[in-house]
Write an enzyme that holds these catalytic residues in place. Structure first.
Site, PDB file in Angstrom:
ATOM      1  N   ASN A 147      29.170 -87.501 -72.176  1.00 38.77           N
ATOM      2  CA  ASN A 147      29.664 -88.890 -72.183  1.00 38.77           C
ATOM      3  C   ASN A 147      31.128 -89.006 -71.755  1.00 38.77           C
ATOM      4  OD1 ASN A 147      30.760 -87.772 -74.438  1.00 38.77           O
ATOM      5  ND2 ASN A 147      29.575 -88.981 -75.905  1.00 38.77           N
ATOM      6  N   ARG A 285      39.663 -89.111 -81.809  1.00 33.99           N
ATOM      7  CA  ARG A 285      39.209 -89.187 -83.196  1.00 33.99           C
ATOM      8  C   ARG A 285      40.259 -89.928 -84.006  1.00 33.99           C
ATOM      9  NH1 ARG A 285      34.945 -88.548 -81.463  1.00 33.99           N
ATOM     10  NH2 ARG A 285      33.477 -86.853 -81.798  1.00 33.99           N
ATOM     11  N   GLN A 314      33.910 -93.104 -90.644  1.00 31.88           N
ATOM     12  CA  GLN A 314      33.018 -93.986 -89.894  1.00 31.88           C
ATOM     13  C   GLN A 314      31.683 -94.150 -90.595  1.00 31.88           C
ATOM     14  OE1 GLN A 314      35.005 -93.280 -85.519  1.00 31.88           O
ATOM     15  NE2 GLN A 314      32.837 -92.985 -85.701  1.00 31.88           N
ATOM     16  N   HIS A 347      32.754 -97.555 -82.656  1.00 30.16           N
ATOM     17  CA  HIS A 347      32.704 -96.321 -81.844  1.00 30.16           C
ATOM     18  C   HIS A 347      31.634 -96.444 -80.744  1.00 30.16           C
ATOM     19  CE1 HIS A 347      33.034 -91.641 -82.132  1.00 30.16           C
ATOM     20  NE2 HIS A 347      33.002 -92.059 -80.880  1.00 30.16           N
TER      21      HIS A 347
HETATM   22  P1  NAI Z   1      37.567 -80.904 -73.700  1.00 30.76           P
HETATM   23  O1  NAI Z   1      37.221 -79.753 -74.564  1.00 30.76           O
HETATM   24  O2  NAI Z   1      37.088 -80.921 -72.293  1.00 30.76           O
HETATM   25  O3  NAI Z   1      39.163 -81.094 -73.674  1.00 30.76           O
HETATM   26  C1  NAI Z   1      39.956 -81.116 -74.817  1.00 30.76           C
HETATM   27  C2  NAI Z   1      41.353 -80.703 -74.413  1.00 30.76           C
HETATM   28  O4  NAI Z   1      42.232 -80.937 -75.503  1.00 30.76           O
HETATM   29  C3  NAI Z   1      41.458 -79.216 -74.057  1.00 30.76           C
HETATM   30  O5  NAI Z   1      42.044 -79.079 -72.784  1.00 30.76           O
HETATM   31  C4  NAI Z   1      42.354 -78.650 -75.159  1.00 30.76           C
HETATM   32  O6  NAI Z   1      43.148 -77.574 -74.725  1.00 30.76           O
HETATM   33  C5  NAI Z   1      43.177 -79.877 -75.504  1.00 30.76           C
HETATM   34  N1  NAI Z   1      43.862 -79.764 -76.791  1.00 30.76           N
HETATM   35  C6  NAI Z   1      43.406 -79.234 -77.956  1.00 30.76           C
HETATM   36  N2  NAI Z   1      44.359 -79.292 -78.893  1.00 30.76           N
HETATM   37  C7  NAI Z   1      45.436 -79.870 -78.333  1.00 30.76           C
HETATM   38  C8  NAI Z   1      46.728 -80.204 -78.806  1.00 30.76           C
HETATM   39  N3  NAI Z   1      47.097 -79.918 -80.062  1.00 30.76           N
HETATM   40  N4  NAI Z   1      47.584 -80.795 -77.962  1.00 30.76           N
HETATM   41  C9  NAI Z   1      47.227 -81.069 -76.682  1.00 30.76           C
HETATM   42  N5  NAI Z   1      46.013 -80.779 -76.164  1.00 30.76           N
HETATM   43  C10 NAI Z   1      45.125 -80.188 -76.991  1.00 30.76           C
HETATM   44  O7  NAI Z   1      37.058 -82.191 -74.475  1.00 30.76           O
HETATM   45  P2  NAI Z   1      36.687 -83.618 -73.890  1.00 30.76           P
HETATM   46  O8  NAI Z   1      35.296 -83.637 -73.430  1.00 30.76           O
HETATM   47  O9  NAI Z   1      37.769 -84.049 -72.962  1.00 30.76           O
HETATM   48  O10 NAI Z   1      36.734 -84.490 -75.239  1.00 30.76           O
HETATM   49  C11 NAI Z   1      37.931 -84.584 -75.990  1.00 30.76           C
HETATM   50  C12 NAI Z   1      37.645 -85.243 -77.317  1.00 30.76           C
HETATM   51  O11 NAI Z   1      37.293 -86.606 -77.118  1.00 30.76           O
HETATM   52  C13 NAI Z   1      36.452 -84.653 -78.083  1.00 30.76           C
HETATM   53  O12 NAI Z   1      36.791 -83.509 -78.813  1.00 30.76           O
HETATM   54  C14 NAI Z   1      36.053 -85.795 -78.973  1.00 30.76           C
HETATM   55  O13 NAI Z   1      36.741 -85.727 -80.190  1.00 30.76           O
HETATM   56  C15 NAI Z   1      36.487 -87.034 -78.197  1.00 30.76           C
HETATM   57  N6  NAI Z   1      35.339 -87.788 -77.678  1.00 30.76           N
HETATM   58  C16 NAI Z   1      35.175 -89.085 -78.084  1.00 30.76           C
HETATM   59  C17 NAI Z   1      34.089 -89.807 -77.667  1.00 30.76           C
HETATM   60  C18 NAI Z   1      33.909 -91.240 -78.053  1.00 30.76           C
HETATM   61  O14 NAI Z   1      32.801 -91.753 -77.942  1.00 30.76           O
HETATM   62  N7  NAI Z   1      34.937 -91.926 -78.494  1.00 30.76           N
HETATM   63  C19 NAI Z   1      33.042 -89.212 -76.827  1.00 30.76           C
HETATM   64  C20 NAI Z   1      33.378 -87.880 -76.352  1.00 30.76           C
HETATM   65  C21 NAI Z   1      34.465 -87.196 -76.815  1.00 30.76           C
END
Ligand code: NAI
Length: 397
Positions: A147, A285, A314, A347
């Site tokens: 997504n 989040r 949530q 959400h």
């Molecule tokens: P991803 O795994 O592709 O990217 C996450 C990035 O965050 C990575 O590059 C990681 O190194 C970085 N990161 C981790 N800790 C960090 C920090 N302290 N400071 C800076 N960067 C940091 O994940 P993706 O697919 O981009 O998703 C990210 C988040 O978005 C998910 O973990 C989820 O919580 C949220 N999400 C929310 C959705 C919604 O419906 N609102 C749907 C999909 C994801």
């Protein structure tokens, strides 16, 4: 019509007609699976592609039944005597979505004597205590990438909604009024602004790719992982110091996972590092920001707006600060119509119909791999065999 037919065809799971288990004549070992999904009510019948719901059961109920598995689906999740808490005690697999998450805390995991596998129908597995899952050798998988486009589009929309001051303008209009100055006094262009993403993974990258044509003054990112692709594609600049990163921004978009290293990261101090009048969009989040501090910064005018679709709990309690936060724009003149600077939604960013089809198919694929002892797609593995497989949940030894 043709496009819809093509979309449906393209989303038929590729193993549906080939899985040996699906047509197997020998009955497999029965597995108890509990899914915690949100309730669709009357919308479930009207829209059968609302797959991530109790009514439509991710489209996998018949498939699991044919294989002899027990499949419990419920939305009742939070109280100690909820259906989820009762069934998790002897379930082997738990499936849940981040939209209406079953919280697999240390206590719940401790009670789950047979649990071997948790599947997130979507992206983001912070609802599971991952350290405890590791200790108990419980695997956690998600449908990585399912997504990310949906969320990136929602982020771009929310940035524009805030910067253009759309919400009060729309409310004013729907109430039958016409007062240009009331809204225009806090409506800006995105062109020429500095926008940065905290987290430059799949979503952060897609947000900045989509923002490139808006001719922002500068696109930046903060992440412990360098993203050469993002830099090359969008010209985004990596900023390694958090204070320097935040202090440059007109718009912050938060796109990193929630874990101990990001919980409460954006609090009063970090917000004070940002420019007066900045906007924040958080679809990652809720608990990454301190909700009370955000509300206070909007009230003081330090933040001009905050939007997103996630809260630390949530569904949130009715007295959650996000329900009542509002910006004190232009010297504290209150809006006659609705709230300025609040672009919150439930959400929904990652659960568009297109996303639901993708994550429902992805869950089926993960289950199929699990039942047949096949390896999972590496990108879908969060923890397995007692270890973190992902690099996104902090820098770990
Ligand atoms: P991803 O795994 O592709 O990217 C996450 C990035 O965050 C990575 O590059 C990681 O190194 C970085 N990161 C981790 N800790 C960090 C920090 N302290 N400071 C800076 N960067 C940091 O994940 P993706 O697919 O981009 O998703 C990210 C988040 O978005 C998910 O973990 C989820 O919580 C949220 N999400 C929310 C959705 C919604 O419906 N609102 C749907 C999909 C994801």
């Amino acid at each position: 019509m043709f496009a819809r037919a093509a979309l449906l065809r393209s989303t038929i799971p590729r193993f549906a007609s080939t899985s040996p288990r699906f047509f197997s004549t020998t009955k497999p070992n029965m597995v108890k699976i509990v899914a915690v999904l949100y309730t669709a009510g009357k919308y479930g019948d009207a829209q059968p592609r609302l797959l991530g719901t109790v009514e439509n059961k991710l489209g996998i109920a018949d498939w699991l039944k044919q294989q002899g598995h027990e499949f419990i689906v419920t939305a009742d999740k939070d109280s100690p005597d909820s259906e989820f808490r009762q069934h998790v005690k002897d379930a082997e697999i738990v499936i849940t979505t981040p939209f209406h998450p079953a919280y697999l805390t240390a206590e719940v995991l401790e009670s789950a004597k047979n649990l071997k596998c948790c599947i997130t129908a979507g992206v983001g597995s912070d609802h599971v205590d991952l350290d405890v899952a590791n200790k108990k050798n419980i695997s956690v998988y998600e449908v990585t990438g399912s997504n990310v486009v949906s969320v990136a589009e929602h982020v771009v929309m929310t940035i524009l909604v805030l910067v253009r001051n759309f919400v009060p303008a729309n409310r004013q209009y729907l109430e039958g009024d016409w007062n240009v100055a009331e809204v225009a006094r806090e409506s800006y262009d995105l062109e020429g602004k500095v926008v940065g993403t905290l987290g430059s993974g799949r979503i952060g990258t897609r947000v900045l790719q989509r923002l490139k044509p808006f001719d922002c003054a500068k696109l930046t990112y903060y992440d412990y992982q360098r993203n050469d692709f993002l830099e090359k594609e969008t010209g985004a600049v990596r900023v390694e110091d958090l204070k320097e990163f935040l202090s440059e921004l007109d718009v912050l978009t938060i796109n990193c996972p929630l874990y101990e290293g990001t919980k409460g990261l954006i609090d009063a101090e970090k917000i004070s590092w940002m420019k007066k009048g900045a906007w924040i969009v958080n679809t990652a989040r809720g608990a990454i920001v301190n909700a009370k501090d955000v509300k206070a910064a909007l009230a003081s005018g330090h933040l001009r707006g905050y939007g997103g679709d996630v809260t630390d709990q949530q569904p949130p309690p009715k007295d959650h600060p996000f329900y009542t936060m509002a910006a004190s724009h232009s010297g504290g003149i209150p809006y006659q119509h609705g709230v300025g600077g609040n672009a919150m939604t439930p959400h929904i960013s990652g659960t568009s119909i297109d996303a639901q089809i993708r994550y429902a198919n992805g869950v089926k694929e993960i289950l199929d791999n699990y039942f047949n002892g096949k390896p999972q797609t590496p990108a879908n593995i969060i923890v397995e065999k007692g270890q973190y497989a992902t690099k996104a949940y902090g820098q770990r030894k």
